[in-house]
Design a protein around this motif. Structure first.
Motif, PDB file in Angstrom:
ATOM      1  N   ALA A 243       0.857  -1.183   0.000  1.00 55.42           N
ATOM      2  CA  ALA A 243       0.000   0.000   0.000  1.00 55.42           C
ATOM      3  C   ALA A 243       0.894   1.234   0.000  1.00 55.42           C
ATOM      4  O   ALA A 243       1.653   1.447   0.948  1.00 55.42           O
ATOM      5  CB  ALA A 243      -0.915   0.007   1.220  1.00 55.42           C
ATOM      6  N   VAL A 244       0.813   2.030  -1.051  1.00 53.98           N
ATOM      7  CA  VAL A 244       1.621   3.243  -1.149  1.00 53.98           C
ATOM      8  C   VAL A 244       0.971   4.368  -0.352  1.00 53.98           C
ATOM      9  O   VAL A 244      -0.248   4.559  -0.406  1.00 53.98           O
ATOM     10  CB  VAL A 244       1.792   3.655  -2.626  1.00 53.98           C
ATOM     11  N   VAL A 245       1.790   5.100   0.407  1.00 53.50           N
ATOM     12  CA  VAL A 245       1.347   6.301   1.114  1.00 53.50           C
ATOM     13  C   VAL A 245       2.166   7.465   0.581  1.00 53.50           C
ATOM     14  O   VAL A 245       3.399   7.469   0.696  1.00 53.50           O
ATOM     15  CB  VAL A 245       1.553   6.172   2.636  1.00 53.50           C
TER      16      VAL A 245
ATOM     17  N   TRP B 165      -0.772   3.657   9.716  1.00 55.86           N
ATOM     18  CA  TRP B 165      -1.062   2.689  10.766  1.00 55.86           C
ATOM     19  C   TRP B 165      -2.222   1.777  10.392  1.00 55.86           C
ATOM     20  O   TRP B 165      -2.289   0.629  10.870  1.00 55.86           O
ATOM     21  CB  TRP B 165      -1.297   3.401  12.090  1.00 55.86           C
ATOM     22  N   ALA B 166      -3.104   2.240   9.526  1.00 61.20           N
ATOM     23  CA  ALA B 166      -4.151   1.346   9.016  1.00 61.20           C
ATOM     24  C   ALA B 166      -3.527   0.191   8.242  1.00 61.20           C
ATOM     25  O   ALA B 166      -3.977  -0.958   8.332  1.00 61.20           O
ATOM     26  CB  ALA B 166      -5.131   2.120   8.141  1.00 61.20           C
ATOM     27  N   THR B 167      -2.482   0.478   7.466  1.00 63.30           N
ATOM     28  CA  THR B 167      -1.816  -0.600   6.728  1.00 63.30           C
ATOM     29  C   THR B 167      -1.226  -1.619   7.694  1.00 63.30           C
ATOM     30  O   THR B 167      -1.276  -2.832   7.446  1.00 63.30           O
ATOM     31  CB  THR B 167      -0.706  -0.059   5.809  1.00 63.30           C
ATOM     32  N   GLN B 168      -0.663  -1.156   8.804  1.00 66.35           N
ATOM     33  CA  GLN B 168      -0.058  -2.078   9.764  1.00 66.35           C
ATOM     34  C   GLN B 168      -1.101  -2.906  10.493  1.00 66.35           C
ATOM     35  O   GLN B 168      -0.903  -4.097  10.762  1.00 66.35           O
ATOM     36  CB  GLN B 168       0.808  -1.302  10.760  1.00 66.35           C
ATOM     37  N   LEU B 169      -2.222  -2.314  10.813  1.00 65.46           N
ATOM     38  CA  LEU B 169      -3.301  -3.051  11.477  1.00 65.46           C
ATOM     39  C   LEU B 169      -3.915  -4.095  10.553  1.00 65.46           C
ATOM     40  O   LEU B 169      -4.452  -5.105  11.012  1.00 65.46           O
ATOM     41  CB  LEU B 169      -4.382  -2.076  11.967  1.00 65.46           C
TER      42      LEU B 169
ATOM     43  N   VAL C  98       1.891  -4.101   3.660  1.00 66.90           N
ATOM     44  CA  VAL C  98       3.247  -3.549   3.641  1.00 66.90           C
ATOM     45  C   VAL C  98       3.142  -2.093   3.202  1.00 66.90           C
ATOM     46  O   VAL C  98       2.761  -1.805   2.062  1.00 66.90           O
ATOM     47  CB  VAL C  98       4.160  -4.331   2.686  1.00 66.90           C
ATOM     48  N   ALA C  99       3.440  -1.164   4.099  1.00 60.80           N
ATOM     49  CA  ALA C  99       3.367   0.257   3.770  1.00 60.80           C
ATOM     50  C   ALA C  99       4.582   0.664   2.944  1.00 60.80           C
ATOM     51  O   ALA C  99       5.715   0.295   3.257  1.00 60.80           O
ATOM     52  CB  ALA C  99       3.300   1.096   5.038  1.00 60.80           C
TER      53      ALA C  99
END
Length: 561
Positions: free
Chosen positions: A93-95, A108-112, A116-117
């Motif tokens: 997931a690209v931020v 942090w949504a990606t981590q929950l 993989v951010a």
């Protein structure tokens, strides 16, 4: 013998690292040190923040997210990833956005959700974004309104959906994108999705340029990032004990966040705040007097930034007569700290300097307080979970006082580069040591970085790799030869300079060439100084440009300050 194994075990360090102490370490099956206690994944690290409830976490202008609001929003977005988009553990997931509070919600949504951010440099051009997107192949894009135009073409071509945060007023959502503000309020009663996140799973891919001039994705596992979250807590506790204080007492810190969130130095600041329920005060862009106003308004206690911004803050405090007010800690990183920082730091403010890389997931060495004032040229001591070796040409450890390449090993180091086994093998030894490319020495237990092996310019904390800029210059039809190097700058540390030789009869001037580079590279990579010369560039027998010979001529041609 690695330096970490030889440290004096008496005093504050022993209190923090003895068996059963908060920062005790153990050697894993691979021989690398890791913290015996503490979180093993970023999901585990984030889940405890709900306990801070109504404490303010993110402050941006008139907008404040409490820890409770932040965690509810992150959980809601994580559920959307899994339930609406069908994303699964390990998907990228690209931020890509500026320092909005929602950057942290998205990350942090990606981590929950077990994703993989992939935080991308918000200053990149569309061409630079496209390269990284082609490389990491994300399944969702999390971007702000300023960045969406740079990723829209790639997303449309690849059929990848996205969410736009802070969309530009009146702009229609791009095909396949939805607006974050239209998703509705988060339900605080709902937790994160039921996803098993394991310590060995990949957590982040953070791009860093390499000697080839192309960015490489440094891959950190959850266990590595969990170690990175512990590292600054150790140095803060050590500094407190050395001042005769009890770690953890007193109010939670309020930190002025100046590093862009995609930068590993920002991760160190965010981890430090989240671990103890601290507050992050955000800025849209750097302005020293605005920073000073925010420090006084929000009772900021901790400042962290590159040396350039720290010097500007100290000047503003002196020029306005306001002083630094409630500030108690002033930390710099990302570039060598000039002596003016220590000289201008009031006695009641603790100065800090440190060392970290993308490949170490943030800071792993730090020099604080009296030690920093005494030896401002040192980057300090390593964390308990970080081993240091000053390596000679054969890789063996050199004795104290000798200069060699700085090698690092420990929990927070990345596992390698995304899809690039050759680059990974070149950077890491078989037993896990990372070759930093920096020349360093150890004296009195403190590490000092004295030079770089890598062909790189550090401009205000941002790495600029010369080959990348040279490649852009060679893309101009008038350029026959080019060399890029760093020249000293009193505040940025270094600036990018270039020497160019044109083809016979060519007429391109410095401004045209700088504009050409700016069309494919971020603005901070564009040469601030560009010299056009008629004679061939000096080279050795193998054809390599002798930049040492060029540097004297370039510096002589610079305008006097």
């Amino acid at each position: 013998m690695p330096y970490a194994a030889e440290r004096d075990i008496q005093g504050p360090h022993e209190l923090l690292t003895a068996p059963g102490a908060p920062f005790a370490v153990l050697a894993g099956e691979d021989g690398r040190l890791g913290y015996a206690e503490g979180p093993r994944t970023l999901r585990e690290f984030a889940e405890v923040t709900w306990a801070y409830g109504e404490r303010p976490f993110l402050v941006a202008g008139e907008v404040t997210y409490s820890y409770g609001e932040f965690f509810a929003a992150a959980c809601a977005l994580a559920r959307r990833f899994t339930e609406v988009y069908g994303l699964r553990r390990g998907d990228r997931a690209v931020v890509a956005m500026r320092n909005h509070p929602e950057w942290q919600i998205a990350f942090w949504a990606t981590q929950l959700a077990g994703l993989v951010a992939v935080p991308l440099n918000a200053w990149w051009t569309e061409e630079e974004f496209t390269y990284a997107l082609d490389d990491c192949r994300p399944r969702i894009l999390l971007v702000d309104g300023e960045r969406v135009a740079r990723v829209r073409s790639w997303a449309g071509r690849e059929g990848v959906p996205g969410i736009v945060f802070h969309a530009e007023p009146g702009e229609e959502a791009a095909a396949g994108f939805e607006r974050y503000e239209e998703l509705g309020p988060a339900d605080p009663a709902l937790g994160p999705p039921e996803v098993e996140v394991r310590p060995g799973d990949d957590a982040t891919i953070i791009y860093t340029s390499g000697t080839t001039g192309r960015p490489k994705g440094a891959v950190a596992t959850h266990f590595a990032q969990a170690g990175a979250a512990q590292n600054p807590r150790y140095h803060a506790a050590l500094a407190a004990l050395e001042r005769g204080l009890v770690p953890g007492q007193g109010p939670a810190p309020v930190t002025l966040a100046t590093f862009p969130f995609f930068h590993v130095a920002a991760f160190t600041a965010v981890y430090s705040a989240m671990a103890v329920g601290g507050t992050l005060v955000l800025m849209r862009k750097w302005d020293a007097r605005e920073a000073l106003r925010l420090i006084h308004r929000h009772r900021v206690t901790h400042y962290g930034g590159v040396p350039t911004t720290a010097l500007g803050l100290l000047r503003a405090a002196a020029e306005t007569g306001l002083g630094l007010g409630p500030l108690t800690h002033l930390s710099t990183g990302g570039a060598a700290a000039p002596p003016g920082i220590v000289a201008g730091c009031p006695e009641e403010v603790e100065p800090r300097n440190g060392y970290g890389l993308t490949e170490t997931s943030g800071g792993v060495l730090a020099n604080c307080g009296d030690s920093y004032r005494r030896l401002p040229g040192s980057v300090g001591t390593p964390t308990p979970a970080t081993e240091v070796r000053i390596a000679g040409p054969d890789g063996r450890a050199l004795p104290d006082g000798e200069v060699g390449e700085l090698w690092l090993r420990g929990q927070s180091l990345v596992r390698g580069y995304w899809g690039d086994p050759a680059a990974t093998a070149a950077a890491f030894t078989e037993d896990g040591w990372f070759r930093t490319g920096d020349l360093a020495t150890v004296r009195e237990g403190l590490v000092s970085v004295v030079d770089r092996l890598k062909d790189m310019v550090v401009r205000g904390g941002e790495n600029v790799y010369c080959v990348e800029v040279e490649t852009a210059l060679f893309g101009h039809p008038d350029v026959a030869d080019a060399a890029v190097l760093g020249v000293p700058h009193p505040e940025l540390g270094e600036e990018v300079a270039a020497v160019v030789r044109l083809h016979p009869g060519a007429t391109a001037g410095p401004e045209e060439l700088r504009a050409h580079v700016g069309r494919s590279l971020a603005a901070f990579k564009v040469p601030a100084h560009l010299l056009v010369r008629d004679e061939p560039l000096p080279r050795n027998a193998t054809g390599k440009v002798l930049k040492r010979e060029l540097r004297a001529g370039v510096e002589a041609a610079l305008p006097s300050s």
